[in-house]
Design an enzyme around this catalytic site. Structure first.
Site, PDB file in Angstrom:
ATOM      1  CB  CYS A  73      -4.820  -6.358   3.002  1.00  0.00           C
ATOM      2  SG  CYS A  73      -6.292  -6.499   2.092  1.00  0.00           S
ATOM      3  CG  HIS A 159      -1.683  -4.680  -0.668  1.00  0.00           C
ATOM      4  ND1 HIS A 159      -1.423  -5.788   0.084  1.00  0.00           N
ATOM      5  CD2 HIS A 159      -3.286  -4.856  -1.001  1.00  0.00           C
ATOM      6  CE1 HIS A 159      -2.393  -6.572   0.489  1.00  0.00           C
ATOM      7  NE2 HIS A 159      -3.391  -5.966  -0.206  1.00  0.00           N
ATOM      8  CD  GLU A 161       2.263  -5.546   0.685  1.00  0.00           C
ATOM      9  OE1 GLU A 161       1.279  -6.521   0.559  1.00  0.00           O
ATOM     10  OE2 GLU A 161       1.713  -4.349   0.675  1.00  0.00           O
TER      11      GLU A 161
END
Length: 218
Positions: A73, A159, A161
């Site tokens: 990000c 994302h 994760e």
């Protein structure tokens, strides 16, 4: 997800909080692996957040060294800016689960598992492709969703994760942003229920493969 994957491979983990902890170049040069995570500010806001200049310099030194680096990000945007690429607000905020389109390079990369799996988007800024890097993924409103400078240096705007069970923390912490964007948190909860597990599973595969690649570079 990242912490247990790193611990399982024998990494000791140290957290640095940008803006609070010193981020001189040497702080990011010593570790075998550095992960730069996200945040609710823009790379271009150094006047308001002076620590950004030091962070960019430290990330640039790490990139120049060729040592393993993962940016997620804002971390990916920091990598792009440190490599001289433009970072600026995109045409729309991308928030929620949606697919990315893999480039031919992306299809041959550790991101191959995303060909049929959506990811969690949560950003309003876009970056240009840094010189000498491979663009791995894109979306309609964000032509550079992922890029790599080498197999050991990877940048992800999105994302993979995130733990689906922890989404509520994001919804509460970003309530003002969601309200301004006209996004109902209930829709994100529904998306998490439909796609969160698949994204989490794909993320584990991708990050595990990347960490295995990194181990060969250390």
């Amino acid at each position: 997800m990242l912490e247990p994957l790193l611990a399982a491979r024998g990494y000791g983990i140290r957290w640095l909080d940008a803006g609070l902890d010193p981020l001189e170049a040497r702080a990011l040069m010593a570790p075998d692996l550095v992960v730069v995570l996200g945040g609710p500010i823009g790379v271009y806001e150094a006047d308001a957040y002076p620590f950004i200049a030091d962070e960019l310099a430290a990330i640039g030194a790490r990139l120049d060294s060729g040592k393993p680096l993962l940016g997620i990000c804002l971390g990916a945007q920091m990598m792009a800016a440190a490599l001289g690429a433009r970072v600026a607000p995109g045409p729309v905020k991308e928030i929620g689960w949606a697919p990315v389109s893999l480039t031919p390079d992306g299809q041959e990369s550790v991101l191959a598992a995303l060909a049929a799996t959506p990811v969690l988007h949560w950003h309003g800024d876009n970056c240009d492709a840094p010189a000498g890097c491979k663009v791995l993924a894109s979306t309609r409103h964000c032509p550079v969703q992922a890029f790599s400078r080498s197999p050991a240096q990877l940048a992800l705007q999105f994302h993979i994760e995130t733990e689906p069970a922890r989404l509520e923390r994001w919804l509460v912490g970003h309530t003002v942003e969601l309200g301004k964007a006209g996004i109902d948190p209930r829709s994100l909860r529904a998306q998490a229920k439909n796609y969160g597990a698949a994204t989490h599973a794909a993320g584990r595969v991708i990050l595990s493969k990347w960490l295995d690649t990194v181990a060969e570079a250390i």
